[in-house]
Design a protein around this motif. Structure first.
Motif, PDB file in Angstrom:
ATOM      1  N   GLU A  11       0.813  -1.227   0.000  1.00 58.81           N
ATOM      2  CA  GLU A  11       0.000   0.000   0.000  1.00 58.81           C
ATOM      3  C   GLU A  11       0.842   1.271   0.000  1.00 58.81           C
ATOM      4  OE1 GLU A  11       0.148  -1.407   4.340  1.00 58.81           O
ATOM      5  OE2 GLU A  11      -0.160  -2.358   2.409  1.00 58.81           O
ATOM      6  N   TYR A  12       2.133   1.186   0.349  1.00 62.67           N
ATOM      7  CA  TYR A  12       2.962   2.388   0.368  1.00 62.67           C
ATOM      8  C   TYR A  12       3.074   3.009  -1.022  1.00 62.67           C
ATOM      9  CZ  TYR A  12       4.338   1.096   5.118  1.00 62.67           C
ATOM     10  OH  TYR A  12       4.344   0.785   6.450  1.00 62.67           O
ATOM     11  N   TRP A  13       3.123   2.181  -2.047  1.00 65.94           N
ATOM     12  CA  TRP A  13       3.190   2.660  -3.433  1.00 65.94           C
ATOM     13  C   TRP A  13       1.974   3.547  -3.725  1.00 65.94           C
ATOM     14  CZ3 TRP A  13       6.487   0.917  -7.606  1.00 65.94           C
ATOM     15  CH2 TRP A  13       6.085   1.332  -8.872  1.00 65.94           C
ATOM     16  N   ASP A  14       0.790   3.021  -3.445  1.00 66.96           N
ATOM     17  CA  ASP A  14      -0.449   3.763  -3.720  1.00 66.96           C
ATOM     18  C   ASP A  14      -0.573   5.008  -2.851  1.00 66.96           C
ATOM     19  OD1 ASP A  14      -1.254   1.916  -5.666  1.00 66.96           O
ATOM     20  OD2 ASP A  14      -2.196   0.639  -4.157  1.00 66.96           O
ATOM     21  N   ASP A  15      -0.128   4.922  -1.610  1.00 71.97           N
ATOM     22  CA  ASP A  15      -0.191   6.086  -0.722  1.00 71.97           C
ATOM     23  C   ASP A  15       0.637   7.235  -1.273  1.00 71.97           C
ATOM     24  OD1 ASP A  15      -1.740   4.521   0.958  1.00 71.97           O
ATOM     25  OD2 ASP A  15      -0.180   4.268   2.493  1.00 71.97           O
ATOM     26  N   ILE A  16       1.834   6.926  -1.767  1.00 69.36           N
ATOM     27  CA  ILE A  16       2.691   7.975  -2.319  1.00 69.36           C
ATOM     28  C   ILE A  16       2.050   8.594  -3.558  1.00 69.36           C
ATOM     29  CG2 ILE A  16       4.926   8.421  -3.438  1.00 69.36           C
ATOM     30  CD1 ILE A  16       6.101   6.297  -1.477  1.00 69.36           C
ATOM     31  N   LEU A  17       1.500   7.763  -4.430  1.00 68.13           N
ATOM     32  CA  LEU A  17       0.848   8.297  -5.632  1.00 68.13           C
ATOM     33  C   LEU A  17      -0.350   9.167  -5.270  1.00 68.13           C
ATOM     34  CD1 LEU A  17       0.977   5.277  -8.102  1.00 68.13           C
ATOM     35  CD2 LEU A  17       2.482   7.273  -7.997  1.00 68.13           C
ATOM     36  N   LEU A  18      -1.125   8.759  -4.281  1.00 66.02           N
ATOM     37  CA  LEU A  18      -2.283   9.555  -3.859  1.00 66.02           C
ATOM     38  C   LEU A  18      -1.846  10.898  -3.291  1.00 66.02           C
ATOM     39  CD1 LEU A  18      -5.296   9.920  -3.396  1.00 66.02           C
ATOM     40  CD2 LEU A  18      -5.050   8.616  -1.263  1.00 66.02           C
ATOM     41  N   VAL A  19      -0.818  10.902  -2.461  1.00 62.54           N
ATOM     42  CA  VAL A  19      -0.343  12.154  -1.873  1.00 62.54           C
ATOM     43  C   VAL A  19       0.198  13.091  -2.953  1.00 62.54           C
ATOM     44  CG1 VAL A  19       1.456  13.143  -0.386  1.00 62.54           C
ATOM     45  CG2 VAL A  19       0.042  11.240   0.441  1.00 62.54           C
ATOM     46  N   VAL A  20       0.980  12.574  -3.894  1.00 65.21           N
ATOM     47  CA  VAL A  20       1.502  13.411  -4.980  1.00 65.21           C
ATOM     48  C   VAL A  20       0.351  13.986  -5.792  1.00 65.21           C
ATOM     49  CG1 VAL A  20       2.772  13.362  -7.178  1.00 65.21           C
ATOM     50  CG2 VAL A  20       3.774  12.335  -5.123  1.00 65.21           C
ATOM     51  N   THR A  21      -0.654  13.175  -6.084  1.00 67.58           N
ATOM     52  CA  THR A  21      -1.811  13.642  -6.847  1.00 67.58           C
ATOM     53  C   THR A  21      -2.542  14.754  -6.103  1.00 67.58           C
ATOM     54  OG1 THR A  21      -2.039  11.458  -7.861  1.00 67.58           O
ATOM     55  CG2 THR A  21      -3.947  12.920  -7.992  1.00 67.58           C
ATOM     56  N   GLU A  22      -2.754  14.572  -4.817  1.00 67.24           N
ATOM     57  CA  GLU A  22      -3.440  15.596  -4.013  1.00 67.24           C
ATOM     58  C   GLU A  22      -2.649  16.897  -3.972  1.00 67.24           C
ATOM     59  OE1 GLU A  22      -6.398  15.856  -2.654  1.00 67.24           O
ATOM     60  OE2 GLU A  22      -7.007  13.846  -3.267  1.00 67.24           O
ATOM     61  N   LEU A  23      -1.342  16.796  -3.753  1.00 69.43           N
ATOM     62  CA  LEU A  23      -0.522  18.005  -3.689  1.00 69.43           C
ATOM     63  C   LEU A  23      -0.476  18.724  -5.036  1.00 69.43           C
ATOM     64  CD1 LEU A  23       2.452  16.750  -1.470  1.00 69.43           C
ATOM     65  CD2 LEU A  23       0.533  18.224  -0.785  1.00 69.43           C
ATOM     66  N   ALA A  24      -0.388  17.963  -6.120  1.00 73.29           N
ATOM     67  CA  ALA A  24      -0.377  18.584  -7.455  1.00 73.29           C
ATOM     68  C   ALA A  24      -1.726  19.236  -7.757  1.00 73.29           C
ATOM     69  CB  ALA A  24      -0.034  17.535  -8.511  1.00 73.29           C
ATOM     70  N   ALA A  25      -2.808  18.565  -7.406  1.00 73.44           N
ATOM     71  CA  ALA A  25      -4.146  19.142  -7.634  1.00 73.44           C
ATOM     72  C   ALA A  25      -4.315  20.435  -6.846  1.00 73.44           C
ATOM     73  CB  ALA A  25      -5.227  18.132  -7.261  1.00 73.44           C
ATOM     74  N   ASN A  26      -3.836  20.445  -5.607  1.00 67.90           N
ATOM     75  CA  ASN A  26      -3.920  21.670  -4.806  1.00 67.90           C
ATOM     76  C   ASN A  26      -3.064  22.776  -5.400  1.00 67.90           C
ATOM     77  OD1 ASN A  26      -5.680  20.469  -3.030  1.00 67.90           O
ATOM     78  ND2 ASN A  26      -4.172  20.124  -1.430  1.00 67.90           N
ATOM     79  N   ALA A  27      -1.894  22.428  -5.924  1.00 70.73           N
ATOM     80  CA  ALA A  27      -1.034  23.436  -6.549  1.00 70.73           C
ATOM     81  C   ALA A  27      -1.732  24.058  -7.754  1.00 70.73           C
ATOM     82  CB  ALA A  27       0.304  22.816  -6.957  1.00 70.73           C
ATOM     83  N   VAL A  28      -2.363  23.234  -8.574  1.00 71.57           N
ATOM     84  CA  VAL A  28      -3.061  23.746  -9.760  1.00 71.57           C
ATOM     85  C   VAL A  28      -4.277  24.589  -9.348  1.00 71.57           C
ATOM     86  CG1 VAL A  28      -4.443  23.045 -11.766  1.00 71.57           C
ATOM     87  CG2 VAL A  28      -2.232  21.957 -11.320  1.00 71.57           C
ATOM     88  N   GLN A  29      -5.003  24.133  -8.343  1.00 69.54           N
ATOM     89  CA  GLN A  29      -6.232  24.821  -7.951  1.00 69.54           C
ATOM     90  C   GLN A  29      -5.982  26.111  -7.176  1.00 69.54           C
ATOM     91  OE1 GLN A  29      -8.964  22.388  -5.707  1.00 69.54           O
ATOM     92  NE2 GLN A  29     -10.531  23.973  -5.662  1.00 69.54           N
ATOM     93  N   PHE A  30      -4.995  26.121  -6.285  1.00 71.06           N
ATOM     94  CA  PHE A  30      -4.853  27.240  -5.362  1.00 71.06           C
ATOM     95  C   PHE A  30      -3.629  28.120  -5.596  1.00 71.06           C
ATOM     96  CE2 PHE A  30      -7.216  23.978  -2.902  1.00 71.06           C
ATOM     97  CZ  PHE A  30      -8.407  24.677  -2.767  1.00 71.06           C
ATOM     98  N   ALA A  31      -2.707  27.722  -6.471  1.00 71.21           N
ATOM     99  CA  ALA A  31      -1.490  28.507  -6.704  1.00 71.21           C
ATOM    100  C   ALA A  31      -1.322  28.726  -8.206  1.00 71.21           C
ATOM    101  CB  ALA A  31      -0.276  27.777  -6.144  1.00 71.21           C
ATOM    102  N   PRO A  32      -1.432  29.966  -8.659  1.00 69.57           N
ATOM    103  CA  PRO A  32      -1.275  30.203 -10.097  1.00 69.57           C
ATOM    104  C   PRO A  32       0.164  29.951 -10.535  1.00 69.57           C
ATOM    105  CG  PRO A  32      -1.300  32.274  -8.904  1.00 69.57           C
ATOM    106  CD  PRO A  32      -1.572  31.194  -7.893  1.00 69.57           C
ATOM    107  N   GLY A  33       0.300  29.410 -11.717  1.00 70.89           N
ATOM    108  CA  GLY A  33       1.635  29.255 -12.288  1.00 70.89           C
ATOM    109  C   GLY A  33       2.246  27.900 -12.082  1.00 70.89           C
ATOM    110  N   PRO A  34       3.532  27.822 -12.320  1.00 69.36           N
ATOM    111  CA  PRO A  34       4.214  26.533 -12.322  1.00 69.36           C
ATOM    112  C   PRO A  34       4.342  25.931 -10.924  1.00 69.36           C
ATOM    113  CG  PRO A  34       5.794  28.296 -12.619  1.00 69.36           C
ATOM    114  CD  PRO A  34       4.432  28.931 -12.642  1.00 69.36           C
TER     115      PRO A  34
END
Length: 144
Positions: free
Chosen positions: A54-77
């Motif tokens: 499950e560690y593999w999936d946990d890391i992918l989920l966390v990266v996805t959440e952080l990237a989604a938050n970056a796109v949604q709440f922080a303009p730019g790269p």
């Protein structure tokens, strides 16, 4: 007799497993960050498989959440950095917002949202946010 330094304090497994990625900050980059993380984990698993599946999936989920938050709440790269640590994986997400994330109430009846930051804190051993001049770095440590 050799005069150069032979040990820099970083175990060889950590030096060999470190990657950094940059994204323009558009919606498809959330998938791009997840795919980049998956590539990193595939390479890492060849030398050091996860101690629990499950560690593999946990890391992918966390990266996805952080990237989604970056796109949604922080303009730019935004940037993603992943590296192997002695007992896990250190993920750093850099974005252009200086606002520190805070948990929001999760209300499924109102259209969702609000669960991502809770997930990040639940799945990670450690979470910290460092505000820097051009945005913030979110550091998370996950087991491997």
């Amino acid at each position: 007799m050799a005069t150069e330094r032979r040990w820099d304090g970083t175990p060889p497994s950590e030096r060999a497993h470190e990657r950094a990625y940059s994204f323009p900050g558009e919606l498809p980059n959330v998938t791009g960050a997840r795919l980049a993380a998956e590539e990193f984990l595939r390479r890492l698993a060849r030398d050091a498989p996860p101690s629990a599946p499950e560690y593999w999936d946990d890391i992918l989920l966390v990266v996805t959440e952080l990237a989604a938050n970056a796109v949604q709440f922080a303009p730019g790269p935004f940037g993603l950095r992943m590296r192997r640590t002695f007992d896990g994986v250190h993920v750093t997400m850099h974005d252009t917002s200086t606002v520190v994330p805070e948990p929001r109430p999760f209300r499924p009846s109102s259209g969702g949202g609000g669960i991502g930051w809770h997930l990040v804190h639940t799945l990670c051993d450690q979470v910290s946010v460092v505000v820097v001049e051009d945005g913030k770095d979110i550091h998370v440590f996950l087991p491997w």
